[in-house]
Enzyme design. Structure first.
Site, PDB file in Angstrom:
ATOM      1  N   HIS A   1      50.033  11.544  56.922  1.00 35.27           N
ATOM      2  CA  HIS A   1      50.350  10.115  57.014  1.00 35.27           C
ATOM      3  C   HIS A   1      51.553   9.844  56.100  1.00 35.27           C
ATOM      4  O   HIS A   1      51.735  10.535  55.100  1.00 35.27           O
ATOM      5  CB  HIS A   1      49.114   9.359  56.513  1.00 35.27           C
ATOM      6  CG  HIS A   1      49.158   7.876  56.647  1.00 35.27           C
ATOM      7  ND1 HIS A   1      49.814   7.067  55.751  1.00 35.27           N
ATOM      8  CD2 HIS A   1      48.600   7.050  57.563  1.00 35.27           C
ATOM      9  CE1 HIS A   1      49.650   5.795  56.113  1.00 35.27           C
ATOM     10  NE2 HIS A   1      48.921   5.760  57.207  1.00 35.27           N
TER      11      HIS A   1
ATOM     12  N   ASP B   1      43.965  14.082  50.672  1.00 33.76           N
ATOM     13  CA  ASP B   1      44.014  12.709  51.180  1.00 33.76           C
ATOM     14  C   ASP B   1      42.748  12.515  52.014  1.00 33.76           C
ATOM     15  O   ASP B   1      42.640  13.042  53.124  1.00 33.76           O
ATOM     16  CB  ASP B   1      45.286  12.526  52.015  1.00 33.76           C
ATOM     17  CG  ASP B   1      45.306  11.185  52.752  1.00 33.76           C
ATOM     18  OD1 ASP B   1      44.278  10.490  52.767  1.00 33.76           O
ATOM     19  OD2 ASP B   1      46.360  10.866  53.328  1.00 33.76           O
TER      20      ASP B   1
ATOM     21  N   GLN C   1      40.688   9.337  55.897  1.00 32.45           N
ATOM     22  CA  GLN C   1      39.937   9.369  57.160  1.00 32.45           C
ATOM     23  C   GLN C   1      38.646  10.167  57.050  1.00 32.45           C
ATOM     24  O   GLN C   1      37.908  10.284  58.028  1.00 32.45           O
ATOM     25  CB  GLN C   1      40.807   9.976  58.275  1.00 32.45           C
ATOM     26  CG  GLN C   1      42.024   9.156  58.630  1.00 32.45           C
ATOM     27  CD  GLN C   1      41.679   7.803  59.234  1.00 32.45           C
ATOM     28  OE1 GLN C   1      40.556   7.556  59.676  1.00 32.45           O
ATOM     29  NE2 GLN C   1      42.639   6.900  59.243  1.00 32.45           N
TER      30      GLN C   1
ATOM     31  N   LYS D   1      38.448   1.704  55.035  1.00 36.51           N
ATOM     32  CA  LYS D   1      38.143   2.597  56.159  1.00 36.51           C
ATOM     33  C   LYS D   1      36.701   3.086  56.071  1.00 36.51           C
ATOM     34  O   LYS D   1      36.257   3.928  56.838  1.00 36.51           O
ATOM     35  CB  LYS D   1      39.106   3.785  56.158  1.00 36.51           C
ATOM     36  CG  LYS D   1      40.554   3.345  56.414  1.00 36.51           C
ATOM     37  CD  LYS D   1      41.478   4.523  56.505  1.00 36.51           C
ATOM     38  CE  LYS D   1      42.918   4.136  56.310  1.00 36.51           C
ATOM     39  NZ  LYS D   1      43.584   3.634  57.503  1.00 36.51           N
TER      40      LYS D   1
ATOM     41  N   CYS E   1      51.930   5.751  61.579  1.00 29.11           N
ATOM     42  CA  CYS E   1      52.413   6.120  60.237  1.00 29.11           C
ATOM     43  C   CYS E   1      52.498   7.635  60.080  1.00 29.11           C
ATOM     44  O   CYS E   1      52.238   8.165  58.992  1.00 29.11           O
ATOM     45  CB  CYS E   1      51.542   5.544  59.131  1.00 29.11           C
ATOM     46  SG  CYS E   1      51.503   3.759  59.131  1.00 29.11           S
TER      47      CYS E   1
HETATM   48  N1  PMP Z   1      46.208   8.736  54.669  1.00 27.76           N
HETATM   49  C1  PMP Z   1      45.641   8.690  55.873  1.00 27.76           C
HETATM   50  C2  PMP Z   1      45.250   9.961  56.557  1.00 27.76           C
HETATM   51  C3  PMP Z   1      45.416   7.451  56.484  1.00 27.76           C
HETATM   52  O1  PMP Z   1      44.855   7.390  57.694  1.00 27.76           O
HETATM   53  C4  PMP Z   1      45.777   6.260  55.801  1.00 27.76           C
HETATM   54  C5  PMP Z   1      45.571   4.886  56.405  1.00 27.76           C
HETATM   55  N2  PMP Z   1      45.963   4.767  57.744  1.00 27.76           N
HETATM   56  C6  PMP Z   1      46.351   6.376  54.524  1.00 27.76           C
HETATM   57  C7  PMP Z   1      46.541   7.632  53.997  1.00 27.76           C
HETATM   58  C8  PMP Z   1      46.762   5.184  53.739  1.00 27.76           C
HETATM   59  O2  PMP Z   1      45.670   4.415  53.379  1.00 27.76           O
HETATM   60  P1  PMP Z   1      45.862   2.946  52.785  1.00 27.76           P
HETATM   61  O3  PMP Z   1      46.788   2.234  53.734  1.00 27.76           O
HETATM   62  O4  PMP Z   1      44.484   2.377  52.803  1.00 27.76           O
HETATM   63  O5  PMP Z   1      46.432   3.080  51.429  1.00 27.76           O
END
Ligand code: PMP
Length: 407
Positions: free
Chosen positions: A124, A201, A204, A227, A365
């Site tokens: 991401h 990270d 998910q 999430k 993203c």
């Molecule tokens: N890493 C991953 C794999 C994600 O799916 C996301 C959120 N879409 C993020 C990081 C970022 O999370 P946040 O926007 O809650 O900071």
């Protein structure tokens, strides 16, 4: 493992009862954010109605009550991810802030020109851009582990890319586009064999897997409350105690000091050293309620449900002519990216919207991952335990409509 009445579970989530265009909502954008159960909404409301005071400050009963409620969440999260100590749990805004904290506070002082930060193709943006900013600040380089066509990390390449210049590996536990569950435990052992630290990270993964940071032996683990059926604006950075103790603060301000003069400031020990300013108290309390909710359902039950829904959805989607699923790793969660021959993903989601079916279309993203698959975008249906077979049937029915419209 127990039998859960998953249909009744839907009643815990008030938003799932909403209708759009006269149709009951089918919410399939859970990878972006999950809906919130009543218990989470009530916990936040209760905090503001009865417990609101700043934490760690007042010497009066109300403030002590707020502090207790807030700090109790640290214990809950420690147990949730099986951390050795509660001091290893830092409250942040979310995964993004957690990764930026590690980039600037842990890695920046240790990085020299020519050093490498190793990430994967399926990251991401929030696990790419903080490292790029750091690379620009220090002259370090970003190295990227390739993936296979089915959406799995190439472990042989990874092994070769771990070298004397690698200062950190940062990889996602579960891909937000492909759903792939990466073999992070094995990858961490491979990095540690060369004394290289590892950040996971977990954005998910936290709601979909049973996370045990001690079994993984990761150095850092990041995730977001929103999430995980909790509120936005709250999240967690787990870090190993010794590493956290070695790190300078990320931000300066109130709460994170033990002594301030104009000449010099002494900082508190972790985790408070990294929690400058008034925190998102209600958010953390909401996150604690979300974890209680998830644990009451049971992670084993949630995981089994996830795999059942994934199997059903994959089979149903494969029946649509010209539909291709992107990401076919055998070990994956119920995140399904797909494309439809001759139809732009945005057109798919627009038609689905009118059918009351909410999915995401775009680059999610993860623009470099789109480039890897030579796609401008994908459509993505991401499921949660409150989804059911009827939701998937309505998704497929709506996609058939798109298919018919575009011929
Ligand atoms: N890493 C991953 C794999 C994600 O799916 C996301 C959120 N879409 C993020 C990081 C970022 O999370 P946040 O926007 O809650 O900071």
């Amino acid at each position: 493992l127990v039998d859960i009445d998953w249909h009744a579970v839907r009643d815990d989530f008030p938003l799932l009862g909403r209708t759009f265009y006269g149709k009951e909502l089918v919410y399939l954008d859970n990878a972006a954010t999950t809906q919130k159960p009543n218990s989470v909404i009530n916990a936040i409301e209760h905090y503001y109605r009865f417990d609101n005071a700043n934490v760690h400050r007042g010497i009066y009963a109300l403030s002590e009550q707020a502090t207790r409620a807030y700090e109790a969440c640290r214990d809950k999260i420690q147990h949730f991810i099986h951390a050795a100590n509660r001091e290893e749990i830092i409250f942040v805004r979310g995964t993004t802030e957690a990764i930026n904290l590690v980039a600037q506070s842990y890695l920046r002082p240790r990085l020299k020109a020519g050093d490498e930060i190793l990430i994967s193709t399926m990251e991401h943006h929030s696990n790419i851009v903080p490292w790029q900013i750091l690379a620009e600040q220090t002259g370090a380089k970003l190295a990227v582990i390739p993936i296979t066509d089915s959406g799995e990390i190439r472990l042989d390449d990874y092994q070769k890319m771990l070298n004397q210049r690698t200062r950190l590996v940062a990889v996602t536990h579960v891909s937000n586009v492909l759903g792939t569950i990466n073999p992070v435990q094995q990858m961490i052992a491979m990095a540690h064999a060369k004394d290289i630290p590892f950040l996971v990270d977990g954005a998910q993964a936290a709601a979909k897997l049973s996370v045990d940071v001690q079994a993984l032996d990761c150095d850092f683990y990041a995730f977001s409350s929103h999430k995980l059926y909790g509120p936005t604006g709250a999240g967690v950075l787990y870090g190993k105690q010794l590493l956290l103790e070695s790190m300078p603060p990320y931000q300066g301000g109130g709460e994170m000091i033990s002594q301030v003069t104009f000449e010099k400031t002494e900082y508190k020990a972790p985790p408070y050293k990294f929690e400058a300013g008034t925190p998102n108290i209600a958010g953390v309390i909401g996150m604690g309620a979300a974890i209680d909710y998830v644990l009451a359902l049971g992670l084993t039950n949630i995981i089994r449900r996830d795999q059942q829904l994934l199997r059903y959805a994959r089979q149903a989607l494969q029946s649509v002519k010209g539909l291709h699923i992107i990401g076919n790793a055998p070990n994956k969660t119920s995140i399904i990216s797909f494309v439809l021959d001759d139809v732009h993903p945005h057109d798919i989601s627009t038609v689905l919207d009118v059918e009351g079916v909410a999915i995401r279309a775009g680059h999610h993203c993860a623009m470099p991952l789109m480039q890897r698959f030579h796609l401008p975008a994908t459509a993505r249906a991401s499921l949660a335990f409150y989804n059911n077979e009827q939701d998937i049937d309505r998704l497929v029915f709506a996609i058939q409509k798109v298919r018919d419209m575009w011929g």
